[in-house]
Motif scaffolding. Sequence first.
Motif, PDB file in Angstrom:
ATOM      1  N   ILE A  42      13.509   2.947   0.485  1.00 22.18           N
ATOM      2  CA  ILE A  42      14.356   3.858   1.267  1.00 22.18           C
ATOM      3  C   ILE A  42      13.768   4.072   2.660  1.00 22.18           C
ATOM      4  CG2 ILE A  42      15.175   6.246   1.423  1.00 22.18           C
ATOM      5  CD1 ILE A  42      15.300   6.160  -1.720  1.00 22.18           C
ATOM      6  N   LEU A  43      12.459   4.297   2.737  1.00 16.80           N
ATOM      7  CA  LEU A  43      11.809   4.471   4.031  1.00 16.80           C
ATOM      8  C   LEU A  43      11.965   3.216   4.887  1.00 16.80           C
ATOM      9  CD1 LEU A  43       9.993   6.033   5.994  1.00 16.80           C
ATOM     10  CD2 LEU A  43       8.012   5.160   4.719  1.00 16.80           C
ATOM     11  N   ALA A  44      11.767   2.047   4.289  1.00 14.68           N
ATOM     12  CA  ALA A  44      11.909   0.791   5.028  1.00 14.68           C
ATOM     13  C   ALA A  44      13.333   0.618   5.552  1.00 14.68           C
ATOM     14  CB  ALA A  44      11.518  -0.392   4.147  1.00 14.68           C
ATOM     15  N   ALA A  45      14.329   0.972   4.751  1.00 11.94           N
ATOM     16  CA  ALA A  45      15.729   0.831   5.163  1.00 11.94           C
ATOM     17  C   ALA A  45      16.040   1.716   6.367  1.00 11.94           C
ATOM     18  CB  ALA A  45      16.651   1.169   3.992  1.00 11.94           C
ATOM     19  N   LEU A  62       0.826  -1.207   0.000  1.00  9.92           N
ATOM     20  CA  LEU A  62       0.000   0.000   0.000  1.00  9.92           C
ATOM     21  C   LEU A  62       0.862   1.259   0.000  1.00  9.92           C
ATOM     22  CD1 LEU A  62      -2.706  -1.129   2.613  1.00  9.92           C
ATOM     23  CD2 LEU A  62      -2.917  -1.075   0.124  1.00  9.92           C
ATOM     24  N   ILE A  63       1.960   1.221   0.780  1.00 12.82           N
ATOM     25  CA  ILE A  63       2.864   2.380   0.810  1.00 12.82           C
ATOM     26  C   ILE A  63       3.491   2.592  -0.564  1.00 12.82           C
ATOM     27  CG2 ILE A  63       5.043   3.228   1.778  1.00 12.82           C
ATOM     28  CD1 ILE A  63       4.240   1.765   4.406  1.00 12.82           C
ATOM     29  N   ALA A  64       3.914   1.490  -1.207  1.00 15.02           N
ATOM     30  CA  ALA A  64       4.552   1.604  -2.523  1.00 15.02           C
ATOM     31  C   ALA A  64       3.583   2.139  -3.578  1.00 15.02           C
ATOM     32  CB  ALA A  64       5.106   0.247  -2.952  1.00 15.02           C
ATOM     33  N   ARG A  65       2.303   1.804  -3.464  1.00 15.80           N
ATOM     34  CA  ARG A  65       1.322   2.348  -4.410  1.00 15.80           C
ATOM     35  C   ARG A  65       1.275   3.874  -4.312  1.00 15.80           C
ATOM     36  NH1 ARG A  65      -4.204  -1.112  -3.571  1.00 15.80           N
ATOM     37  NH2 ARG A  65      -3.242  -3.191  -3.365  1.00 15.80           N
ATOM     38  N   ARG A  66       1.433   4.416  -3.105  1.00 17.61           N
ATOM     39  CA  ARG A  66       1.301   5.862  -2.895  1.00 17.61           C
ATOM     40  C   ARG A  66       2.587   6.620  -3.215  1.00 17.61           C
ATOM     41  NH1 ARG A  66      -3.190   7.516  -0.130  1.00 17.61           N
ATOM     42  NH2 ARG A  66      -2.119   9.446   0.426  1.00 17.61           N
ATOM     43  N   MET A  67       3.762   6.033  -2.870  1.00 16.08           N
ATOM     44  CA  MET A  67       5.005   6.796  -2.987  1.00 16.08           C
ATOM     45  C   MET A  67       6.018   6.189  -3.941  1.00 16.08           C
ATOM     46  SD  MET A  67       6.505   6.026   0.877  1.00 16.08           S
ATOM     47  CE  MET A  67       7.765   7.274   0.734  1.00 16.08           C
ATOM     48  N   GLY A  68       5.710   5.041  -4.549  1.00 12.58           N
ATOM     49  CA  GLY A  68       6.632   4.391  -5.475  1.00 12.58           C
ATOM     50  C   GLY A  68       7.507   3.356  -4.784  1.00 12.58           C
ATOM     51  N   ASP A  69       7.969   2.387  -5.560  1.00  4.10           N
ATOM     52  CA  ASP A  69       8.731   1.270  -4.990  1.00  4.10           C
ATOM     53  C   ASP A  69      10.033   1.730  -4.341  1.00  4.10           C
ATOM     54  OD1 ASP A  69       6.928  -0.797  -5.684  1.00  4.10           O
ATOM     55  OD2 ASP A  69       7.689  -0.840  -7.732  1.00  4.10           O
ATOM     56  N   LEU A 100      20.385   3.152  -2.583  1.00 11.24           N
ATOM     57  CA  LEU A 100      19.007   3.282  -3.063  1.00 11.24           C
ATOM     58  C   LEU A 100      18.717   4.708  -3.517  1.00 11.24           C
ATOM     59  CD1 LEU A 100      17.104   1.119  -0.420  1.00 11.24           C
ATOM     60  CD2 LEU A 100      17.429   0.573  -2.849  1.00 11.24           C
ATOM     61  N   LEU A 101      19.276   5.688  -2.819  1.00 14.21           N
ATOM     62  CA  LEU A 101      19.121   7.077  -3.257  1.00 14.21           C
ATOM     63  C   LEU A 101      19.778   7.284  -4.618  1.00 14.21           C
ATOM     64  CD1 LEU A 101      19.773   8.862   0.152  1.00 14.21           C
ATOM     65  CD2 LEU A 101      17.607   8.834  -1.114  1.00 14.21           C
ATOM     66  N   TRP A 102      20.939   6.684  -4.825  1.00 12.85           N
ATOM     67  CA  TRP A 102      21.609   6.748  -6.127  1.00 12.85           C
ATOM     68  C   TRP A 102      20.756   6.072  -7.194  1.00 12.85           C
ATOM     69  CZ3 TRP A 102      26.796   3.818  -7.462  1.00 12.85           C
ATOM     70  CH2 TRP A 102      27.232   4.213  -8.735  1.00 12.85           C
ATOM     71  N   LEU A 103      20.130   4.955  -6.815  1.00 12.06           N
ATOM     72  CA  LEU A 103      19.306   4.204  -7.762  1.00 12.06           C
ATOM     73  C   LEU A 103      18.155   5.054  -8.293  1.00 12.06           C
ATOM     74  CD1 LEU A 103      19.350   1.295  -8.892  1.00 12.06           C
ATOM     75  CD2 LEU A 103      17.669   0.696  -7.140  1.00 12.06           C
ATOM     76  N   LYS A 104      17.625   5.945  -7.460  1.00 11.83           N
ATOM     77  CA  LYS A 104      16.555   6.832  -7.930  1.00 11.83           C
ATOM     78  C   LYS A 104      17.051   7.720  -9.073  1.00 11.83           C
ATOM     79  CE  LYS A 104      13.951   9.139  -5.209  1.00 11.83           C
ATOM     80  NZ  LYS A 104      12.637   8.826  -5.832  1.00 11.83           N
ATOM     81  N   GLN A 105      18.288   8.191  -8.958  1.00  8.17           N
ATOM     82  CA  GLN A 105      18.852   9.019 -10.022  1.00  8.17           C
ATOM     83  C   GLN A 105      19.029   8.208 -11.304  1.00  8.17           C
ATOM     84  OE1 GLN A 105      22.485  10.635  -8.424  1.00  8.17           O
ATOM     85  NE2 GLN A 105      21.421  12.053  -7.050  1.00  8.17           N
ATOM     86  N   VAL A 106      19.490   6.972 -11.168  1.00  7.30           N
ATOM     87  CA  VAL A 106      19.682   6.113 -12.338  1.00  7.30           C
ATOM     88  C   VAL A 106      18.334   5.800 -12.979  1.00  7.30           C
ATOM     89  CG1 VAL A 106      20.497   3.856 -13.125  1.00  7.30           C
ATOM     90  CG2 VAL A 106      21.814   5.138 -11.422  1.00  7.30           C
TER      91      VAL A 106
END
Length: 397
Positions: free
Chosen positions: A275-278, A263-270, A377-383
């Motif tokens: 990142i939040l879970a980590a 449900l969280i991923a549906r709202r804010m993206g995978d 994971l933050l870097w992965l968002k840029q990629v």
Amino acid sequence: MDIARLKVLGAGVFSLVLVLGVARFAYTPLLPLMQAQAGLGVAEAGWLAAINYAGYLSGALIASLISDLVLKDRLYRIGMLLAIASTAVMGLSTNLMVWALSRYVAGLSSAAGMLLGTGLIMNWLIRHQHRSELGIHFAGIGLGIAGCAAAVMLFSPALDWREQWWAFTALGCVLLYPALAWLPRPDRTGLTVLGQPMPDRPPSVLYLRIFMAAYFCAGFGYVISATFIVAIVNRLPGLDGQGNWVFLAIGMGAAPACINWDLIARRMGDLNALILAAVLQIVGILLPVMVGGLAAALLGALLFGGTFIGMVSLVLSMAGRYYPTRPAKMMGKMTLSYGAAQIIGPAVTGALAVSLGSYNAGLYFAAAVMTLGTLLLLWLKQVERRDATLAAATPTI
């Protein structure tokens, strides 16, 4: 809700309770009992956990190399039987080599449930036009953790360590039927039931490499707490004998976690959800040793349980969506990274415990590695943004 979908997801839940709750995670709450009654040493306990993950890694390698869905289905069903056999063997001997063989086979069976079974279920969901989310399926991990912790607390007054392994074997036999009977045989066609194609959309090479590195860090953060949390809590001031309650809290946190993270991923993206879970998992790892006391240990356990399995669910769901016709291949590759960390982590923690007289250093190390994974994971968002821009600029034929 569709009865067929419920049965397929139910097969997944029961299979994960069997291969992880019974065959794998029963070892964690039974570890103090085996140390007290069967002469299992601290370093040897760490090596047995590492050997279990070596079996899991071997299974992940096999899964990453297999494309034939029928073969995957056959190996999945063999894995369910191996889960029961490996559990029974633990109570038959006090020989370390026998235990090591049992833990290796249990690791293989875990891969059969987590990767082959999950891949088969994801394929079935996509083929039958259902939402490609695995939250209900992965609830089996949390139920397995909570169930085996509760079972050990229930069994301990009456049964010794050996008899408890046999009780878990009997429980595994009950779980076996739905795990096998409720999962339909796979369809090899690359089409949905409505005749639509199921194209694979693989990520870029750079994306996959960073993703695998981040998942390695997640595996390291997970395995140390998952393996040693009972022993760690029992050795904290004023918490002797409270470790099983903390392990039960991990399972309670994990049971609904995957549905929540869907449900969280549906709202804010995978990736944002990962990142939040980590970040929350790092807090959960550190709370028992930085704050102290039963309340902090229980809160840390709930946070840890509510995040580690959410990360696994999100990652494997993403892998399945990239490769709907052969989901276990990318799942296997990702798990090779996760599994490599799970071999290194327990062995390092066991060695640190012997040299420093405490497991605490292992938790600090796990939190540091998880912090590195969060940065990846933050870097992965840029990629991901770069790849999307390149894809949009590439003309289609």
